[in-house]
Design an enzyme around this catalytic site. Sequence first.
Site, PDB file in Angstrom:
ATOM      1  CB  VAL A  75      -0.953  -0.023   1.215  1.00 13.27           C
ATOM      2  CG1 VAL A  75      -1.763   1.257   1.288  1.00 13.27           C
ATOM      3  CG2 VAL A  75      -1.885  -1.219   1.124  1.00 13.27           C
ATOM      4  CB  CYS A 134       9.138   2.561   6.739  1.00 18.62           C
ATOM      5  SG  CYS A 134       9.471   3.426   8.273  1.00 18.62           S
ATOM      6  CG  ASN A 198       4.996  -4.395   9.873  1.00 22.08           C
ATOM      7  OD1 ASN A 198       4.059  -4.613   9.118  1.00 22.08           O
ATOM      8  ND2 ASN A 198       5.474  -3.183  10.096  1.00 22.08           N
ATOM      9  CB  THR A 199       3.390  -7.716   6.482  1.00 23.51           C
ATOM     10  OG1 THR A 199       4.166  -6.573   6.087  1.00 23.51           O
ATOM     11  CG2 THR A 199       1.970  -7.289   6.792  1.00 23.51           C
ATOM     12  N   GLY A 223      -2.382 -12.156   7.557  1.00 22.20           N
ATOM     13  CA  GLY A 223      -3.453 -13.132   7.606  1.00 22.20           C
ATOM     14  C   GLY A 223      -3.036 -14.415   8.291  1.00 22.20           C
ATOM     15  N   GLY A 256      -2.398 -12.683  11.816  1.00 17.16           N
ATOM     16  CA  GLY A 256      -3.324 -13.774  11.530  1.00 17.16           C
ATOM     17  C   GLY A 256      -4.319 -14.081  12.615  1.00 17.16           C
TER      18      GLY A 256
END
Length: 324
Positions: A75, A134, A198-199, A223, A256
Site C-alpha cells: 500500500v 520502512c 509486522n508483515t 493473515g 493472523g
Amino acid sequence: MTPEDVDLTVPFGPLTLPNPLTTAAGCAGYGRELAKFVPLDALGSVTTRTVMSCPRAGSAVPRLAETPSGMLNAVGLPGVGIDAFVRDELPRLAELGARVLVSIAGERLEEFAEVAARLGGRAGVIGIELNISCPNSADRGLLFARNPATSYDVVRAVRRAADAQLPVYAKLSPDVASITEIAAACVQAGADGLSMINTTLGTAIDLDTLRPALAAGFGGLSGPAVRPIAVRCVYEVHAAMLAGRIPPVPIIGMGGLRTGRDALEFALAGASGVAVGTTLFNDPTAPLRILDELRTELAARGFTKFTDVVGLAHRTETPAGRTP
C-alpha cells in the site's frame, strides 16, 4: 464459572485498559469506518493507520492481492499527514471514546521525532507505535527494523521527543536474522513495549497477465498464514526476557489473529495484548466476537483473569488443578 466472570483488564503504561484487544495499524483506517460496526470504546484501544509528517498517496495499484490464507499488500503508507491527523482525525476518535495508539513512521530519524512530539497532550492518545519497517532514506533505503543500530536510533529519538507519559512501542519485522537482537536494541533504547509482528515479505504472480500481482512486485504478507511465525516471534522474545537477555516489557501480539483461541495462543506465548488486522477486511465485527470467544476460552480452562495466562506456555510446571 461463566465467561462473564472473566476479567480481561490489562495494564498499559499508567492506564488500565478494559481488555487486551487493539486493531493492527492500517487495517481500520483512522477508526471511522470501523466505528460503523463496532463501538470503539468497547476495544482496549484502536491503533491508527500509520501517520507521517506529510500526506502520502501511497503506492501504485494494484497494491493488494489475495493469497491462500492471507493477503499481500504494498500500500505504501498512504495517509493524511500529521497536521490533518491531529486537526481532523483525533478529535473524531476522542468523541467516540476511543483509546488511541498512534502508529507513526518516517524516512529519517528527525521525521519520527517530529511526528511523535506532535502527539503529546492530545485527547484520547494513550501511546505511540513505531513502524520501523520502512526505508531509511539516510541509509541507502534499508529498513530501520533490519538493523539493531538503526532500530535503537529510532526508538531513542522518539523516546526523547515524545511526551514522557506516552508509552512507546516498537513494531518489529519478522524478516531479520535475530528478532531477539532487534528487540533487545529497541528496549535498550527506551521502548516501553514491543508490537510483533509486522508483515513478512512475499510475492504472487498473476497467471493471466503473467506479471507480478502487485505493481511493486512484492509486498507484505498478513493473515492466518503468518500466525505461526508471529507466535514464534512472541514466544522467542518473551523467552529471552525470562532468561534475562532482554529487560521485560509488554508485547502486543499480532499476525493472523481471527478467533479467541488465536488470542489465547498469543497470550500463552507471552503477549499481554493482541491485535486484529486482516480479519477486519471480511469481518469488521470481529473484535467483539474475538473478545467473547476469549472469555469463553479462559473460563473453560478455569482462568478468572486474562493476565494469568500471559506467558504461561513458558512455565515448566503444570498449573495447580490442571492436567497437561
